[in-house]
Motif scaffolding. Structure first.
Motif, PDB file in Angstrom:
ATOM      1  N   MET A 150      -1.488 -10.409  16.215  1.00 47.74           N
ATOM      2  CA  MET A 150      -1.532 -10.972  14.878  1.00 47.74           C
ATOM      3  C   MET A 150      -2.244  -9.979  13.949  1.00 47.74           C
ATOM      4  N   LEU A 151      -1.748  -9.862  12.746  1.00 48.06           N
ATOM      5  CA  LEU A 151      -2.311  -8.924  11.781  1.00 48.06           C
ATOM      6  C   LEU A 151      -3.671  -9.375  11.277  1.00 48.06           C
ATOM      7  N   ASN A 152      -4.486  -8.403  10.956  1.00 48.60           N
ATOM      8  CA  ASN A 152      -5.774  -8.688  10.334  1.00 48.60           C
ATOM      9  C   ASN A 152      -5.592  -8.643   8.826  1.00 48.60           C
ATOM     10  N   THR A 153      -5.786  -9.770   8.198  1.00 45.52           N
ATOM     11  CA  THR A 153      -5.632  -9.863   6.749  1.00 45.52           C
ATOM     12  C   THR A 153      -6.824 -10.596   6.148  1.00 45.52           C
ATOM     13  N   ILE A 154      -7.005 -10.400   4.855  1.00 48.14           N
ATOM     14  CA  ILE A 154      -8.069 -11.110   4.140  1.00 48.14           C
ATOM     15  C   ILE A 154      -7.852 -12.619   4.265  1.00 48.14           C
ATOM     16  N   THR A 155      -6.615 -13.045   4.170  1.00 46.22           N
ATOM     17  CA  THR A 155      -6.303 -14.473   4.273  1.00 46.22           C
ATOM     18  C   THR A 155      -6.731 -15.028   5.623  1.00 46.22           C
ATOM     19  N   LYS A 156      -6.440 -14.300   6.687  1.00 45.49           N
ATOM     20  CA  LYS A 156      -6.841 -14.734   8.024  1.00 45.49           C
ATOM     21  C   LYS A 156      -8.363 -14.862   8.104  1.00 45.49           C
ATOM     22  N   ALA A 157      -9.072 -13.875   7.578  1.00 43.16           N
ATOM     23  CA  ALA A 157     -10.535 -13.906   7.597  1.00 43.16           C
ATOM     24  C   ALA A 157     -11.066 -15.084   6.783  1.00 43.16           C
ATOM     25  N   ASP A 172      -8.219   0.439   6.552  1.00 42.33           N
ATOM     26  CA  ASP A 172      -8.214   0.704   5.109  1.00 42.33           C
ATOM     27  C   ASP A 172      -9.659   0.750   4.610  1.00 42.33           C
ATOM     28  N   PRO A 173     -10.327   1.902   4.786  1.00 45.84           N
ATOM     29  CA  PRO A 173     -11.739   2.018   4.398  1.00 45.84           C
ATOM     30  C   PRO A 173     -12.010   1.749   2.912  1.00 45.84           C
ATOM     31  N   GLU A 216     -15.225  -9.931  12.301  1.00 44.81           N
ATOM     32  CA  GLU A 216     -14.421  -9.030  13.130  1.00 44.81           C
ATOM     33  C   GLU A 216     -13.121  -8.647  12.418  1.00 44.81           C
ATOM     34  N   VAL A 217     -12.486  -9.616  11.785  1.00 47.54           N
ATOM     35  CA  VAL A 217     -11.251  -9.335  11.046  1.00 47.54           C
ATOM     36  C   VAL A 217     -11.544  -8.384   9.889  1.00 47.54           C
ATOM     37  N   TYR A 218     -12.605  -8.657   9.125  1.00 45.26           N
ATOM     38  CA  TYR A 218     -12.959  -7.778   8.006  1.00 45.26           C
ATOM     39  C   TYR A 218     -13.248  -6.357   8.487  1.00 45.26           C
ATOM     40  N   LYS A 219     -13.943  -6.229   9.608  1.00 45.82           N
ATOM     41  CA  LYS A 219     -14.241  -4.898  10.145  1.00 45.82           C
ATOM     42  C   LYS A 219     -12.968  -4.173  10.551  1.00 45.82           C
ATOM     43  N   ALA A 274     -12.812  -6.577   1.752  1.00 44.72           N
ATOM     44  CA  ALA A 274     -13.359  -6.650   3.109  1.00 44.72           C
ATOM     45  C   ALA A 274     -14.807  -6.178   3.134  1.00 44.72           C
ATOM     46  N   LEU A 275     -15.089  -5.111   2.414  1.00 45.23           N
ATOM     47  CA  LEU A 275     -16.451  -4.577   2.383  1.00 45.23           C
ATOM     48  C   LEU A 275     -17.427  -5.593   1.790  1.00 45.23           C
TER      49      LEU A 275
END
Length: 81
Positions: free
Chosen positions: A1-8, A31-32, A22-25, A37-38
């Protein structure tokens, strides 16, 4: 499953702070430059809670925001933290 802002955000809303972090990291690894996320990592990890507001001038500026330009200026200041 993709890590997305929505998931987090869903994890956050369910009280799953560690999973959200963990998702945000993972988002930042790929995508630094992802500012959402930061900021979320700072917010969830309590970085700001442990440091008092040192810039009283910006605190007052925030309290008295009146225009969209002032809001944008404050956002830029936050991103530099």
């Amino acid at each position: 499953m993709l890590n997305t802002i929505t998931k987090a955000l869903i994890y956050e809303s369910q009280g799953l702070k560690d999973d959200a972090l963990e998702v945000y990291k993972n988002i930042l690894k790929n995508d630094p430059s992802n500012k959402d996320a930061l900021l979320a990592i700072y917010r969830l990890s309590g970085v700001r809670k442990s440091k008092p507001i040192k810039n009283e001038q910006m605190k007052e500026f925030f309290i008295n925001l009146n225009t969209p330009e002032e809001v944008n200026e404050f956002k830029r200041w936050l991103l530099r933290l």
